[in-house]
Scaffold this active site. Structure first.
Site, PDB file in Angstrom:
ATOM      1  N   SER A  19     -38.304  -6.870  37.733  1.00 51.19           N
ATOM      2  CA  SER A  19     -37.269  -7.303  36.793  1.00 51.19           C
ATOM      3  C   SER A  19     -36.686  -8.643  37.209  1.00 51.19           C
ATOM      4  O   SER A  19     -36.604  -8.955  38.408  1.00 51.19           O
ATOM      5  CB  SER A  19     -36.158  -6.254  36.784  1.00 51.19           C
ATOM      6  N   TYR A  50     -30.112  -0.398  41.521  1.00 51.22           N
ATOM      7  CA  TYR A  50     -31.320  -0.544  40.684  1.00 51.22           C
ATOM      8  C   TYR A  50     -32.073  -1.820  41.063  1.00 51.22           C
ATOM      9  O   TYR A  50     -33.286  -1.795  41.320  1.00 51.22           O
ATOM     10  CB  TYR A  50     -30.939  -0.574  39.193  1.00 51.22           C
ATOM     11  N   LYS A  89     -35.987  -2.574  42.934  1.00 51.62           N
ATOM     12  CA  LYS A  89     -37.085  -3.470  42.511  1.00 51.62           C
ATOM     13  C   LYS A  89     -37.464  -4.408  43.664  1.00 51.62           C
ATOM     14  O   LYS A  89     -38.645  -4.651  43.917  1.00 51.62           O
ATOM     15  CB  LYS A  89     -36.676  -4.273  41.268  1.00 51.62           C
TER      16      LYS A  89
END
Ligand code: NAD
Ligand code: UFG
Length: 340
Positions: free
Chosen positions: A125, A149, A153
Site C-alpha cells: 500500500s 495496518y 505492510k
C-alpha cells in the site's frame, strides 16, 4: 499456468480473477469470507463463464495451507490479497492485524516453500510512504508506520525481501494508491461492511440514501481547494497490473528477486474534485458538508508510476469519470439486489 489468488472473493481479488481468466490463466482461490461473501463466486461465473475453483481456507491455519498446496501440485504462482485492511480498526486491535496480515503471510510463505512454489505478488500500500512529498517514487525512504495496518505492510515487504534473499523466491510487491470503481458489469465491486471509512463508498451510499450526508474531512489543507489529494486508481486497471506482474515473474523479467512497483494513475485529485466528478457522471446532487480534519490523513499523495510503465509495460486506461460511474452503477446494483 495456474495462479492461486488468496482473498479472491474480496474487492481487488475478485476483479483480478476476472482479468487473469481474460488473459488465459487458470485460477484457483481461497478465502475465509471474513470480509466477503460466497455469492461473489456466482457472479465471477456470470462474468467469466467459468466455475471458479474455490476452497474455504483461513491463512492463519498453517496446516490447512500446507494441505491445500499438497493437493494442488500445478500452482505456478500466488497473488496474495488476503488481509485485514481497516486502518482505524488496526489501531484498536493491533494483534488481529499482526496475526492475520503478518502471521498469515508467513504461513503462506512456509507452505509455498514446502510446495516449491517460487513466485508471489504481494498487495502492499502507498500507506508505507506516510507523508512523503508527491509524486512519490519507489526509492522514497520508508518512515515509521503511522498505524499497525501500515506497519503490517512494511513488515511483510521486509519478510518477503529477506525470504527472497534466502531461498529461490521471486517477489513483486505492489504498492496500491487509492483503488476505486467497480467492474462494468456491476456484478462485483467493493462491499464495505458497516459504515464505510473510504470516500467513494461513502459518496455512493449517500447518493443512494443509505447515509444522510458526506462529511469532507477538512478544507484548510495547503492544497488548491483546501481538501486532501489522492491518486484514485480504477480497480480494473489495478487488476490488470496484477496480470502484468504475474507475466513479469513467470517470464523472468526481473533483475532482482524482490521488486516493488507503485500502482496509481500518476495524478492527484482533491476530495472536492471527486465529489464534482461523481455529481457530473451520476446526475445526482450530493449532500455534503465540510467537517474537521480526520486524524492521520496525509495532506496529499500521488504516485510516480514510471517504474510500472517501463518495467511492467502497464498503464492505467480508465479515468476518474469511469471510476465514479462504475462505483455508482455498483451501488445501484446492490440496492436492486436488496429489493429482490
Ligand atoms: P477485501 O477485504 O475486499 O479483500 C480481502 C479478502 O481477504 C476478503 O475476501 C477476506 O475475506 C479475505 N481474508 C481476510 N483474512 C483472511 C484469512 N485469514 N484467510 C483467508 N482469507 C482472508 O480487501 P481488498 O480491498 O480487496 O484488499 C486486498 C489487499 O489489498 C489487502 O491486502 C489490502 O491490505 C490491500 N490494499 C487494499 C487497498 C484498498 O484501499 N482497498 C489499498 C492498499 C492495499
Ligand atoms: N474522506 C472524506 N470523507 C469521508 C471519507 C474520506 O473527506 O467520509 C477523505 C479523506 O479525508 C481523504 C480522502 O477522502 O482525504 C480519501 O480517503 P479514503 O479513506 O478513501 O482513503 P485514504 O487515502 O485515507 O486511505 C488509503 C487506503 C488505505 C491506506 C491509507 C493510508 O484506502 O488502505 O490510504 O493513509 F491505509
Amino acid at each position: 499456468m495456474k495462479i492461486l489468488v488468496t482473498g479472491g472473493t474480496g474487492y481487488i481479488g475478485s476483479h483480478t480473477i476476472v482479468e487473469l481468466i481474460n488473459a488465459g490463466f487458470d485460477v484457483c482461490t481461497i478465502d475465509n469470507f471474513d470480509n466477503s461473501y460466497p455469492n461473489v463466486l456466482d457472479n465471477l461465473k456470470k462474468i467469466t463463464g467459468k466455475t471458479i475453483e474455490f476452497d474455504e481456507v483461513d491463512i492463519r491455519d498453517k496446516y490447512a495451507l500446507k494441505k491445500y498446496f499438497s493437493e494442488k501440485p500445478d500452482i505456478e504462482a500466488v497473488i496474495h490479497f488476503a488481509a485485514n485492511k481497516a486502518v482505524g480498526e488496526s489501531v484498536k486491535f493491533p494483534l488481529k492485524y499482526y496475526e492475520n496480515n503478518v502471521g498469515g503471510t508467513i504461513n503462506l510463505l512456509l507452505a509455498m516453500q514446502k510446495a516449491d512454489i517460487n513466485n508471489i505478488v504481494f498487495s502492499s500500500s502507498c500507506t508505507v510512504y506516510g507523508e512523503a512529498q508527491p509524486p512519490v517514487d519507489e526509492n522514497t525512504a520508508i518512515p515509521i508506520a503511522n498505524s499497525p495496518y501500515g506497519n503490517t505492510k512494511q513488515i511483510c515487504e521486509e519478510i518477503l525481501s529477506d525470504q527472497s534473499d534466502a531461498v529461490n523466491l521471486h517477489v513483486v510487491a505492489l504498492r496500491y494508491f487509492n483503488p476505486v470503481g467497480a467492474h462494468e458489469s456491476a456484478l462485483i465491486g467493493e462491499l464495505p461492511i458497516g459504515i464505510p471509512n473510504n470516500l467513494v463508498p461513502f459518496i455512493t451510499q449517500t447518493a443512494i440514501g443509505k447515509r444522510e450526508s458526506l462529511t469532507v474531512f477538512g478544507n484548510d489543507y495547503p492544497t488548491p481547494d483546501g481538501t486532501n489529494i489522492r491518486d484514485y486508481i480504477h480497480v480494473v486497471d489495478l487488476a490488470i497490473a496484477h496480470v502484468a506482474a504475474i507475466k513479469y515473474l513467470l517470464n523472468k523479467k526481473y533483475s532482482s528477486a524482490f521488486s516493488v512497483f507503485n500502482l496509481g494513475t500518476g495524478k492527484g485529485n482533491s476530495v472536492l474534485e471527486v465529489i464534482k466528478t461523481f455529481e457530473a457522471v451520476s446526475g445526482q446532487k450530493l449532500a455534503y458538508q465540510i467537517g474537521s480534519r480526520r486524524a492521520g490523513d496525509v495532506v496529499q499523495t500521488y504516485a510516480a508510476c514510471n517504474k510500472a510503465w517501463n518495467e511492467l509495460g502497464w498503464k492505467t486506461e480508465r479515468s476518474l469519470e469511469d471510476s465514479m460511474r462504475t462505483a455508482w452503477k455498483w451501488e445501484q446494483h446492490l440496492k436492486n439486489s436488496e429489493k429482490k
